[in-house]
Write a protein that holds these residues in place. Sequence first.
Motif, mmCIF file in Angstrom:
data_model
loop_
_atom_site.group_PDB
_atom_site.id
_atom_site.type_symbol
_atom_site.label_atom_id
_atom_site.label_comp_id
_atom_site.label_asym_id
_atom_site.label_seq_id
_atom_site.Cartn_x
_atom_site.Cartn_y
_atom_site.Cartn_z
ATOM 1 N N GLY A 1 -29.403 -11.868 30.013
ATOM 2 C CA GLY A 1 -30.629 -12.380 30.602
ATOM 3 C C GLY A 1 -31.792 -12.454 29.634
ATOM 4 O O GLY A 1 -32.935 -12.611 30.055
ATOM 5 N N GLU A 2 -31.534 -12.336 28.348
ATOM 6 C CA GLU A 2 -32.634 -12.429 27.390
ATOM 7 C C GLU A 2 -33.124 -13.865 27.322
ATOM 8 O O GLU A 2 -32.338 -14.817 27.381
ATOM 9 C CB GLU A 2 -32.159 -11.970 26.014
ATOM 10 C CG GLU A 2 -33.287 -11.877 25.017
ATOM 11 C CD GLU A 2 -32.865 -11.179 23.741
ATOM 12 O OE1 GLU A 2 -33.333 -10.073 23.487
ATOM 13 O OE2 GLU A 2 -32.046 -11.749 22.995
ATOM 14 N N SER A 3 -34.433 -14.056 27.170
ATOM 15 C CA SER A 3 -34.995 -15.407 27.116
ATOM 16 C C SER A 3 -34.659 -16.073 25.784
ATOM 17 O O SER A 3 -34.400 -15.405 24.779
ATOM 18 C CB SER A 3 -36.511 -15.347 27.285
ATOM 19 O OG SER A 3 -37.103 -14.784 26.129
ATOM 20 N N LEU A 4 -34.676 -17.409 25.802
ATOM 21 C CA LEU A 4 -34.507 -18.186 24.571
ATOM 22 C C LEU A 4 -35.530 -17.749 23.532
ATOM 23 O O LEU A 4 -35.221 -17.601 22.346
ATOM 24 C CB LEU A 4 -34.702 -19.668 24.917
ATOM 25 C CG LEU A 4 -34.646 -20.664 23.768
ATOM 26 C CD1 LEU A 4 -33.235 -20.755 23.209
ATOM 27 C CD2 LEU A 4 -35.117 -22.045 24.212
ATOM 28 N N LYS A 5 -36.749 -17.513 23.984
ATOM 29 C CA LYS A 5 -37.814 -17.120 23.061
ATOM 30 C C LYS A 5 -37.479 -15.826 22.330
ATOM 31 O O LYS A 5 -37.587 -15.742 21.108
ATOM 32 C CB LYS A 5 -39.127 -16.919 23.841
ATOM 33 C CG LYS A 5 -40.257 -16.386 22.983
ATOM 34 C CD LYS A 5 -41.468 -15.997 23.808
ATOM 35 C CE LYS A 5 -42.571 -15.458 22.898
ATOM 36 N NZ LYS A 5 -43.797 -15.149 23.635
ATOM 37 N N ASP A 6 -37.073 -14.796 23.095
ATOM 38 C CA ASP A 6 -36.835 -13.495 22.480
ATOM 39 C C ASP A 6 -35.674 -13.568 21.483
ATOM 40 O O ASP A 6 -35.762 -13.068 20.366
ATOM 41 C CB ASP A 6 -36.553 -12.425 23.551
ATOM 42 C CG ASP A 6 -37.830 -11.972 24.256
ATOM 43 O OD1 ASP A 6 -38.867 -12.645 24.118
ATOM 44 O OD2 ASP A 6 -37.782 -10.944 24.962
ATOM 45 N N THR A 7 -34.579 -14.193 21.905
ATOM 46 C CA THR A 7 -33.412 -14.265 21.011
ATOM 47 C C THR A 7 -33.756 -15.011 19.724
ATOM 48 O O THR A 7 -33.475 -14.536 18.622
ATOM 49 C CB THR A 7 -32.232 -14.974 21.712
ATOM 50 O OG1 THR A 7 -31.918 -14.274 22.908
ATOM 51 C CG2 THR A 7 -31.008 -15.008 20.823
ATOM 52 N N THR A 8 -34.379 -16.180 19.862
ATOM 53 C CA THR A 8 -34.632 -16.977 18.661
ATOM 54 C C THR A 8 -35.718 -16.342 17.792
ATOM 55 O O THR A 8 -35.649 -16.400 16.569
ATOM 56 C CB THR A 8 -34.999 -18.424 19.026
ATOM 57 O OG1 THR A 8 -36.133 -18.424 19.903
ATOM 58 C CG2 THR A 8 -33.846 -19.119 19.715
ATOM 59 N N LYS A 9 -36.711 -15.731 18.424
ATOM 60 C CA LYS A 9 -37.767 -15.033 17.668
ATOM 61 C C LYS A 9 -37.151 -13.923 16.803
ATOM 62 O O LYS A 9 -37.448 -13.803 15.620
ATOM 63 C CB LYS A 9 -38.767 -14.428 18.652
ATOM 64 C CG LYS A 9 -39.845 -13.550 18.037
ATOM 65 C CD LYS A 9 -40.995 -14.378 17.559
ATOM 66 C CE LYS A 9 -42.117 -13.536 16.957
ATOM 67 N NZ LYS A 9 -43.130 -14.387 16.313
ATOM 68 N N GLU B 1 -36.955 -21.715 31.233
ATOM 69 C CA GLU B 1 -37.783 -20.766 30.476
ATOM 70 C C GLU B 1 -39.218 -20.932 30.966
ATOM 71 O O GLU B 1 -39.964 -21.794 30.512
ATOM 72 C CB GLU B 1 -37.651 -21.059 28.977
ATOM 73 C CG GLU B 1 -36.201 -21.119 28.473
ATOM 74 C CD GLU B 1 -35.557 -19.750 28.280
ATOM 75 O OE1 GLU B 1 -36.251 -18.808 27.856
ATOM 76 O OE2 GLU B 1 -34.335 -19.625 28.566
ATOM 77 N N HIS B 2 -39.610 -20.079 31.923
ATOM 78 C CA HIS B 2 -40.831 -20.323 32.675
ATOM 79 C C HIS B 2 -42.112 -20.010 31.916
ATOM 80 O O HIS B 2 -43.188 -20.403 32.325
ATOM 81 C CB HIS B 2 -40.785 -19.551 34.000
ATOM 82 C CG HIS B 2 -39.629 -19.954 34.847
ATOM 83 N ND1 HIS B 2 -39.508 -21.225 35.367
ATOM 84 C CD2 HIS B 2 -38.506 -19.290 35.220
ATOM 85 C CE1 HIS B 2 -38.379 -21.318 36.048
ATOM 86 N NE2 HIS B 2 -37.739 -20.163 35.961
#
Lengths: 360, 360, 360
Positions: free
Chosen positions: B85-93, B333-334
Motif C-alpha cells: 500500500g505504499e504510494s507511488l510518491k514514497d516508493t519513487t522518492k 494517488e490522491h
Amino acid sequence: MEASYQHLIDLNDYPVSWWNQIVALGADIKEHPQRYTHACVGKVMATLFYEPSTRTQMSFQAAMIRLGGSIIGFDNPATSSVSKGESLKDTTKIVSNYADILIIRHPMAGAAKAAALTTDCPVINAGDGGHLHPTQTLTDLLTLRVEKGRLDGLTVGLCGDLLNGRTVHSLCKALSCYKNNHFVLISTPELRLPFYVKDIIKANGGTFTEVSSLDQVIGSLDVLYMTRIQQERFTSEEAYLAQKDTYVLDAKKMSRARPDMIVLHPLPRVDEITVEVDQDPRAMYFKQAHYGMYVRMALIMTMLENQNPSRLLKGKVHKGVCCKNPSCITQQEHYLPKSFRGEGTTLECEYCDERLLLEH
Amino acid sequence: MEASYQHLIDLNDYPVSWWNQIVALGADIKEHPQRYTHACVGKVMATLFYEPSTRTQMSFQAAMIRLGGSIIGFDNPATSSVSKGESLKDTTKIVSNYADILIIRHPMAGAAKAAALTTDCPVINAGDGGHLHPTQTLTDLLTLRVEKGRLDGLTVGLCGDLLNGRTVHSLCKALSCYKNNHFVLISTPELRLPFYVKDIIKANGGTFTEVSSLDQVIGSLDVLYMTRIQQERFTSEEAYLAQKDTYVLDAKKMSRARPDMIVLHPLPRVDEITVEVDQDPRAMYFKQAHYGMYVRMALIMTMLENQNPSRLLKGKVHKGVCCKNPSCITQQEHYLPKSFRGEGTTLECEYCDERLLLEH
Amino acid sequence: MEASYQHLIDLNDYPVSWWNQIVALGADIKEHPQRYTHACVGKVMATLFYEPSTRTQMSFQAAMIRLGGSIIGFDNPATSSVSKGESLKDTTKIVSNYADILIIRHPMAGAAKAAALTTDCPVINAGDGGHLHPTQTLTDLLTLRVEKGRLDGLTVGLCGDLLNGRTVHSLCKALSCYKNNHFVLISTPELRLPFYVKDIIKANGGTFTEVSSLDQVIGSLDVLYMTRIQQERFTSEEAYLAQKDTYVLDAKKMSRARPDMIVLHPLPRVDEITVEVDQDPRAMYFKQAHYGMYVRMALIMTMLENQNPSRLLKGKVHKGVCCKNPSCITQQEHYLPKSFRGEGTTLECEYCDERLLLEH
C-alpha cells in the motif's frame, strides 16, 4: 544449418577433447581466479529462464560477474512478455541483440537448439525439460577431475531413480567415453537404467553391474552419485516403506565406504542423504555445486571466443512428418523446420532426439 | 512546477531539434559503441516496472550496462512493497535516493510525470498505460534515420488497428513535424486513426490518405509500419474471418513492395507478419528493437547530464475540479495537485492529457 | 559454535563501540562517497529474500554497487528452487560459494542465524520475521548521529503501536545504551511498550514516560519516531474512529513542535503522517531511508574484512527440548541443533530468543 555462432546445446556435439579442454580451463580458473577477473569485461550475458531454477541461474550469474561481465535476464515468464504470446524465436532473437551470450532454460525439449537457429549470439543450454543439461555433466566431470585426479579407471556407483534421471544418463554417456570406467547401478528393479544408455556404455567400452542394495556395494566404490527416488515412483506404498531406507545415504552406510570415496549429488536433495553426512569430508556435493560456477566460467569464455560456429541442423525436413513427442519444442513453436536425422522408416527428431517410426 | 532535474515524460515537452540531437547521438553510439563504454561509470539506474514489460526493461538495462553503469529495480509489483500500500510518491522518492536515474513503467496515464514531481533524480517514462511511450517513438525515428537516411519526404504506411495504437498516434504526431511526409492509413473503417491525430498531422503540414487494403498500396510505400488488430476489435466473427488476411503481411504481399521499402513493427508481433517475412532483408523489426537500445543509451546519457531542468506542471489547480479519466494516475494517488492546462470551460489534465468539460 | 566468518545477526552480539564504529563509517561514506567507490571491487553479494521487501533489497543492492561490487539473488521464493523443498541450509550453503556475502530476509525468527551456522561467507540479517532487523536500527542511529549531532541526551518520542513494533523495541534497546536519553512513549493503553523492553531501558539507565496524546507532548521532543497503528489493533471500530487522529502527524501538530525536532519513520507509511508534512524541513524519513544505504555500505565493507569471526551458538542442546514458538526457524528446519541459553527451568531459544519454561 550452419550457425554464425558457437553454441553449447548438447555435449555430444563436441568431441571428448573439447570436454577436456573446458574441464582443464575450469580447473585453472578454480586455481587462479584472479587471472580471469577481466576476461569478459564489457560483455553482457542474458539469462532467459522460461522455468525457474534459482541455483542454476545464480551459478551462471556469479560466473559471468567473476569474469568481469554483466547480466540481464528474466526468471519468471508469468510476468514477462512471454505471457503476451510472443514466440521463442522473437524473444530470443531480440535479446540476442542486447546481449553477447544467451543462457536458456526451458521446460520443453529442444528449446535451446530452436532458439540458437536464429539468435545473433551464442546460446548455452541450461536445461531443456527432461532432455539435456550439459553444464551439469561438465560440472560432474570437473568435480571428478579435481577430487579424484582422473576421469578414467573409476568405479562409479549411481544410486536412486536411474530410469528417469537425466543427470545420470548424461553422466554415464560421458564417463563411458573415458577408459576403464565401471558403473555400479543401484536401484529398484523398476527404476533401472534404460537399455539405450546401457547400450551406449557397452558401445563405448565401459562395463556395469546392477544391484538393488547400496549397503552391499558401497565399500567397492570410488565415487557414489546419489539421486532422489520420488515416492510416487515405487509400485506401492508398501514397496516404498519397505525399500526407501535402502536408497538413503547415512553415516552408518558411509562407515563402510572407502576413506577416499567421494559422494556427489546434482542437488537439490530432499532426504536421500541425511544431514549428518554433510560433515563427512567425503561429502562433495556442496563443493560440486561450487565447481559448477567454475565450469560455467570456462564455458562462457569459450563460447564468447566463438572460434567454431556450430552446425545445428544436419538432417532434413520430410514432407508432412512431425515429431510426436508432446514435450518437443516443435509442438509449441510451429515455425520451426521439422528436421530429422536418419533415413528410411526410422527418423530421429533433431530437437528432442526422440525416434519416430514412419508407417509406409 | 519547476523540477530540479531533466525528465523525459512526453516527447512534446521538447522541440524537434532535441529529438534530432537524441537520434544523432543514438546513431553515433551505434557506429562507435566503444567510445561510450565508460560514459556512465559509477551511475546507478533503477527500473521500476509497475507492470511487466520484459523487453523494454532488458533494453534499458542493456543500455545502462553498455554505458558502464549499474542497475537495480523491480518488475513484479505483487512481490514488492508496492503491495503493502505504499504510494507511488514514497516508493519513487526513496529509490531516487538510491539511484541516479529512474525508469518508470506504470499501467496508469500520467504516472511517470506524477513521480517526477518529487523524485531526487531524473525520470524517464517507459510507458504509462495507453498514454505515452516516448522511447518507442524515438526508437522509430532512429530506425528511419539510419535505414532510410532521412526523416522527411517519406511515404509511410501504417497498417492495423490505428484507433487504439498508442505507438501509431505518437509516430504520426512526431513524423508530421518533419517536412513532406505522407501517411497512408490502412485499416478497417472502424479502426481508423482518431480525428485529433489527423488534425495534428494536418496542422503540422503533413498529408494522409485512408484505405482499407494493404495490397492495394504496398507498392507505393517507403516504410510500412505494421501493428496488430486484435480479433475482438472486429465487429463480428464473420468480419474478422473475412478481413483478417487483408492486414497480415506475408511474402506474397512483400513481392509487390519496393526493393527499398522497410517493414517496422513495435513488437511483440503475434501473427500479423508471417515468419517467412523475417528472412526478407527489408524486414527491419528486429533491427528496430536493437536500435531501441542505442536510443535509450543516448537518452540515459543526456538525462544524466541534466542541463535543462524540466518544467512539469504549467497549468493550475481549479478548486474542486478533478480529472474524470478512470485510467488517470490522479484517481489513485490522491495527494497529487490536480493541475489543468487551459481556461474557461475546457480544461486538459496535466497528467493524462484528457479533456474535461466543465458545466457552469 | 565458532563460525569462520563475521556475521551481523543481532546488534546485541556487538558492543556499543562497534555500533559507533559502523555509524562513524556510514557518516564518512555519506560525506565522501567517492572515496569508497572501489572498496568492494570484485566482490559479489547475494540477496536471498525469502519474503519480498523491495526497498530493503534495493537499499542493499545500491549499497554494494556504490562500493564497486556486484549483485545476484532472488526475491520471489515461489519461483525459486526453494519451492522444490530445498532446506534453508542447502540453499544458503550453495549460494555462499557463489557469493562473498549473503543478505538474508526470511519470515521466520532466527533464520539468518540458522543459515550463518553453515555458510561459507558472512551473513547479514535483513529481517527475520517479527524478530530482528538490525540494519534498520543502525539506520536510525546514523540518522540521529548526523541530523541531531549526538546519540545521547535526547528526548525521543515514540508514537503508534509500541506493543508490536519490532523497530521501536530495537531502537529503545539501542538508544538506552547511550547516556541521558529519555523516551516519551505515546500510544493507546492497549498498545504500550512491553514490560521487558521497559526493563531494559531502566537497566541501561534510561528513563521514560507514558502518555496517550501526541499533541500534549510534541513540544518537548528532540525526535519524534512515528509508526503505524493498524486499525485492527484497536479494541473496536468506535475506539479506532475516536482515537485514530490522535496518532496521525499533520501540519497542525508539527506547528507545536520545536524548530529543531526531527521526524523519523521506518517506512512504508500509510496515513499516519499526512503528505503535507513531507515538505516540512523537519520531516526526515526520506533522508533516513537514504542514510540506510550508507549504513549498509559501512556494514558490507566491515563484514567483508571479516576480522572478528562471530560466535553463533553459546548455549547447549538439552535432550528432548524444543522451542515452542511457532514462528521459530527450528520449527521448519529440523536438522538445526536446538540450542538454548540459560540453566534450570528457564531456557531461551538461541534462534528466536523466546523463553521456554520447563516442567519438572
